[in-house]
Design a protein around this motif. Structure first.
Motif, PDB file in Angstrom:
ATOM      1  N   LEU A  29       0.813  -1.216   0.000  1.00 22.33           N
ATOM      2  CA  LEU A  29       0.000   0.000   0.000  1.00 22.33           C
ATOM      3  C   LEU A  29       0.845   1.264   0.000  1.00 22.33           C
ATOM      4  CD1 LEU A  29      -2.817   1.412   0.420  1.00 22.33           C
ATOM      5  CD2 LEU A  29      -2.349   1.211   2.877  1.00 22.33           C
ATOM      6  N   GLU A  30       0.505   2.173  -0.913  1.00 20.80           N
ATOM      7  CA  GLU A  30       0.985   3.553  -0.900  1.00 20.80           C
ATOM      8  C   GLU A  30      -0.251   4.441  -0.955  1.00 20.80           C
ATOM      9  OE1 GLU A  30       3.665   4.256  -4.147  1.00 20.80           O
ATOM     10  OE2 GLU A  30       5.316   3.269  -3.125  1.00 20.80           O
ATOM     11  N   ILE A  31      -0.185   5.591  -0.296  1.00 18.09           N
ATOM     12  CA  ILE A  31      -1.343   6.490  -0.262  1.00 18.09           C
ATOM     13  C   ILE A  31      -0.919   7.924  -0.556  1.00 18.09           C
ATOM     14  CG2 ILE A  31      -2.520   5.015   1.412  1.00 18.09           C
ATOM     15  CD1 ILE A  31      -2.023   7.204   3.521  1.00 18.09           C
ATOM     16  N   GLN A  32      -1.912   8.726  -0.885  1.00 18.12           N
ATOM     17  CA  GLN A  32      -1.739  10.174  -0.963  1.00 18.12           C
ATOM     18  C   GLN A  32      -3.080  10.825  -0.660  1.00 18.12           C
ATOM     19  OE1 GLN A  32      -0.325  11.196  -4.872  1.00 18.12           O
ATOM     20  NE2 GLN A  32      -2.345  11.128  -5.781  1.00 18.12           N
ATOM     21  N   PHE A  33      -3.026  12.071  -0.242  1.00 14.25           N
ATOM     22  CA  PHE A  33      -4.222  12.819   0.111  1.00 14.25           C
ATOM     23  C   PHE A  33      -4.409  13.996  -0.834  1.00 14.25           C
ATOM     24  CE2 PHE A  33      -2.805  11.016   4.181  1.00 14.25           C
ATOM     25  CZ  PHE A  33      -3.967  10.389   4.591  1.00 14.25           C
ATOM     26  N   LEU A  34      -5.670  14.324  -1.081  1.00 20.97           N
ATOM     27  CA  LEU A  34      -6.026  15.539  -1.798  1.00 20.97           C
ATOM     28  C   LEU A  34      -7.084  16.259  -0.976  1.00 20.97           C
ATOM     29  CD1 LEU A  34      -6.005  17.451  -4.242  1.00 20.97           C
ATOM     30  CD2 LEU A  34      -7.714  15.951  -5.309  1.00 20.97           C
ATOM     31  N   TRP A  45      -6.322   8.522  -1.644  1.00 19.99           N
ATOM     32  CA  TRP A  45      -6.037   7.756  -2.847  1.00 19.99           C
ATOM     33  C   TRP A  45      -5.034   6.659  -2.513  1.00 19.99           C
ATOM     34  CZ3 TRP A  45      -8.165   8.944  -7.709  1.00 19.99           C
ATOM     35  CH2 TRP A  45      -8.979  10.088  -7.719  1.00 19.99           C
ATOM     36  N   VAL A  46      -5.177   5.479  -3.148  1.00 19.03           N
ATOM     37  CA  VAL A  46      -4.334   4.322  -2.849  1.00 19.03           C
ATOM     38  C   VAL A  46      -3.787   3.699  -4.132  1.00 19.03           C
ATOM     39  CG1 VAL A  46      -5.558   3.776  -0.701  1.00 19.03           C
ATOM     40  CG2 VAL A  46      -6.312   2.717  -2.844  1.00 19.03           C
ATOM     41  N   ARG A  47      -2.662   3.008  -3.999  1.00 19.57           N
ATOM     42  CA  ARG A  47      -2.110   2.212  -5.088  1.00 19.57           C
ATOM     43  C   ARG A  47      -1.147   1.188  -4.491  1.00 19.57           C
ATOM     44  NH1 ARG A  47       2.224   6.205  -8.148  1.00 19.57           N
ATOM     45  NH2 ARG A  47       3.766   6.229  -6.475  1.00 19.57           N
ATOM     46  N   ASN A  48      -0.783   0.208  -5.313  1.00 18.60           N
ATOM     47  CA  ASN A  48       0.274  -0.734  -4.957  1.00 18.60           C
ATOM     48  C   ASN A  48       1.622  -0.109  -5.284  1.00 18.60           C
ATOM     49  OD1 ASN A  48      -1.199  -3.116  -4.070  1.00 18.60           O
ATOM     50  ND2 ASN A  48      -1.835  -3.356  -6.197  1.00 18.60           N
ATOM     51  N   THR A  49       2.626  -0.414  -4.497  1.00 17.87           N
ATOM     52  CA  THR A  49       3.982   0.038  -4.775  1.00 17.87           C
ATOM     53  C   THR A  49       4.353  -0.315  -6.208  1.00 17.87           C
ATOM     54  OG1 THR A  49       4.580  -0.332  -2.458  1.00 17.87           O
ATOM     55  CG2 THR A  49       6.394  -0.148  -4.034  1.00 17.87           C
ATOM     56  N   GLY A  50       4.844   0.650  -6.941  1.00 16.25           N
ATOM     57  CA  GLY A  50       5.263   0.426  -8.319  1.00 16.25           C
ATOM     58  C   GLY A  50       4.192   0.731  -9.352  1.00 16.25           C
ATOM     59  N   ASP A  51       2.915   0.795  -8.938  1.00 18.89           N
ATOM     60  CA  ASP A  51       1.864   1.172  -9.889  1.00 18.89           C
ATOM     61  C   ASP A  51       2.043   2.632 -10.281  1.00 18.89           C
ATOM     62  OD1 ASP A  51       0.807  -1.359  -9.683  1.00 18.89           O
ATOM     63  OD2 ASP A  51      -1.007  -0.757  -8.623  1.00 18.89           O
ATOM     64  N   THR A  52       1.566   2.990 -11.467  1.00 12.85           N
ATOM     65  CA  THR A  52       1.728   4.367 -11.930  1.00 12.85           C
ATOM     66  C   THR A  52       0.573   5.276 -11.534  1.00 12.85           C
ATOM     67  OG1 THR A  52       0.768   3.757 -14.058  1.00 12.85           O
ATOM     68  CG2 THR A  52       3.173   3.727 -13.890  1.00 12.85           C
ATOM     69  N   SER A  53      -0.594   4.704 -11.239  1.00  9.63           N
ATOM     70  CA  SER A  53      -1.729   5.570 -10.911  1.00  9.63           C
ATOM     71  C   SER A  53      -2.393   5.145  -9.610  1.00  9.63           C
ATOM     72  CB  SER A  53      -2.753   5.576 -12.046  1.00  9.63           C
ATOM     73  OG  SER A  53      -3.238   4.282 -12.280  1.00  9.63           O
ATOM     74  N   PHE A  54      -3.029   6.118  -8.987  1.00  9.70           N
ATOM     75  CA  PHE A  54      -3.756   5.915  -7.742  1.00  9.70           C
ATOM     76  C   PHE A  54      -5.241   5.717  -8.037  1.00  9.70           C
ATOM     77  CE2 PHE A  54       0.051   7.933  -6.165  1.00  9.70           C
ATOM     78  CZ  PHE A  54       0.212   7.425  -4.880  1.00  9.70           C
ATOM     79  N   ASP A 150       4.533   1.819   7.399  1.00 12.74           N
ATOM     80  CA  ASP A 150       5.137   0.537   7.787  1.00 12.74           C
ATOM     81  C   ASP A 150       5.590  -0.267   6.573  1.00 12.74           C
ATOM     82  OD1 ASP A 150       4.724   1.215  10.433  1.00 12.74           O
ATOM     83  OD2 ASP A 150       3.008  -0.128  10.715  1.00 12.74           O
ATOM     84  N   ASN A 151       4.976  -0.029   5.417  1.00 12.48           N
ATOM     85  CA  ASN A 151       5.375  -0.700   4.171  1.00 12.48           C
ATOM     86  C   ASN A 151       6.548  -0.007   3.499  1.00 12.48           C
ATOM     87  OD1 ASN A 151       3.363  -2.630   4.402  1.00 12.48           O
ATOM     88  ND2 ASN A 151       1.905  -1.463   3.190  1.00 12.48           N
ATOM     89  N   GLY A 152       7.027   1.084   4.072  1.00 12.61           N
ATOM     90  CA  GLY A 152       8.204   1.747   3.534  1.00 12.61           C
ATOM     91  C   GLY A 152       7.952   3.033   2.784  1.00 12.61           C
ATOM     92  N   GLN A 153       6.693   3.512   2.743  1.00 15.76           N
ATOM     93  CA  GLN A 153       6.451   4.793   2.073  1.00 15.76           C
ATOM     94  C   GLN A 153       7.057   5.898   2.937  1.00 15.76           C
ATOM     95  OE1 GLN A 153       2.372   5.630   0.935  1.00 15.76           O
ATOM     96  NE2 GLN A 153       2.948   7.547  -0.058  1.00 15.76           N
ATOM     97  N   LYS A 154       8.086   6.535   2.413  1.00 12.54           N
ATOM     98  CA  LYS A 154       8.834   7.526   3.199  1.00 12.54           C
ATOM     99  C   LYS A 154       8.098   8.866   3.313  1.00 12.54           C
ATOM    100  CE  LYS A 154      13.320   5.449   2.801  1.00 12.54           C
ATOM    101  NZ  LYS A 154      12.916   4.327   3.584  1.00 12.54           N
ATOM    102  N   GLU A 155       7.453   9.265   2.226  1.00 13.03           N
ATOM    103  CA  GLU A 155       6.683  10.509   2.259  1.00 13.03           C
ATOM    104  C   GLU A 155       5.273  10.226   1.763  1.00 13.03           C
ATOM    105  OE1 GLU A 155       8.444  13.805   0.200  1.00 13.03           O
ATOM    106  OE2 GLU A 155      10.017  14.029   1.694  1.00 13.03           O
ATOM    107  N   ILE A 156       4.307  10.641   2.528  1.00 13.41           N
ATOM    108  CA  ILE A 156       2.907  10.523   2.149  1.00 13.41           C
ATOM    109  C   ILE A 156       2.459  11.905   1.696  1.00 13.41           C
ATOM    110  CG2 ILE A 156       0.568  10.035   2.951  1.00 13.41           C
ATOM    111  CD1 ILE A 156       1.872   8.076   5.008  1.00 13.41           C
ATOM    112  N   PRO A 157       2.240  12.080   0.379  1.00 15.49           N
ATOM    113  CA  PRO A 157       1.882  13.401  -0.147  1.00 15.49           C
ATOM    114  C   PRO A 157       0.514  13.880   0.313  1.00 15.49           C
ATOM    115  CG  PRO A 157       2.648  11.946  -1.911  1.00 15.49           C
ATOM    116  CD  PRO A 157       2.421  11.105  -0.706  1.00 15.49           C
TER     117      PRO A 157
END
Length: 162
Positions: A29-34, A45-54, A150-157
């Motif tokens: 899981l990777e996330i970002q907020f708007l 918004w969510v995506r898998n690590t390595g995916d290009t779009s959320f 916890d999955n390693g996303q260093k910055e959550i936009p």
């Protein structure tokens, strides 16, 4: 039990089921907020690590709103910032239930002479320049942010627009 454990007990099965429906693996899981000020919404918004779009996970209405459209200029102006930020701290003992700190002022804000501090996405229903989304919503948002971290996303936009 602390607030995070209580939130996990209440929300984790539904969070995992929703991620599965979206084809998102909780360990990737990777996330970002708007934040959309004009609509008084916070989107997650969510995506898998390595995916290009959320993909949109969920929209959360703001439970309180302060200021007007336009950027935060100075400490105490009650404005919600506008710009590109990231989560810079997790506060499980917030006076607003749970909270995620936003790195306001960022470099651009400092260059423009903007001041202020302690801008958060948080629970409750009061705001002095923060994105208040209520206690139930912050539990979900906090858990997803914690999973991403916890999955390693260093910055959550966190992008906040008028």
């Amino acid at each position: 039990m602390d607030r995070i454990d209580i939130a996990k007990k209440k929300h984790l099965p539904r969070i995992l089921a929703t991620l599965q429906q979206l084809g998102i693996y909780n360990d990737q899981l990777e996330i970002q907020f708007l934040g959309i000020k004009s609509q008084q919404l916070l989107q997650l918004w969510v995506r898998n690590t390595g995916d290009t779009s959320f993909q949109l996970y969920q929209q959360f209405p703001l439970t309180a709103f302060s200021g007007t459209l336009g950027p935060k200029e100075k400490e105490g102006d009650l404005q919600i910032p506008e710009g590109n930020y990231y989560i810079n701290r997790f506060n499980p003992k917030s006076k607003y239930h749970l909270s995620l700190g936003i790195n306001y002022p960022n470099e651009e804000d400092l260059f423009l002479g903007r001041t202020g501090s302690d801008i958060f996405i948080h629970g409750g229903s009061t705001s002095k320049g923060c994105l208040a989304i209520g206690d139930e919503a912050i539990e979900i948002v906090y858990l997803l942010a914690l999973m991403a971290k916890d999955n390693g996303q260093k910055e959550i936009p966190v992008q906040i627009v008028p």
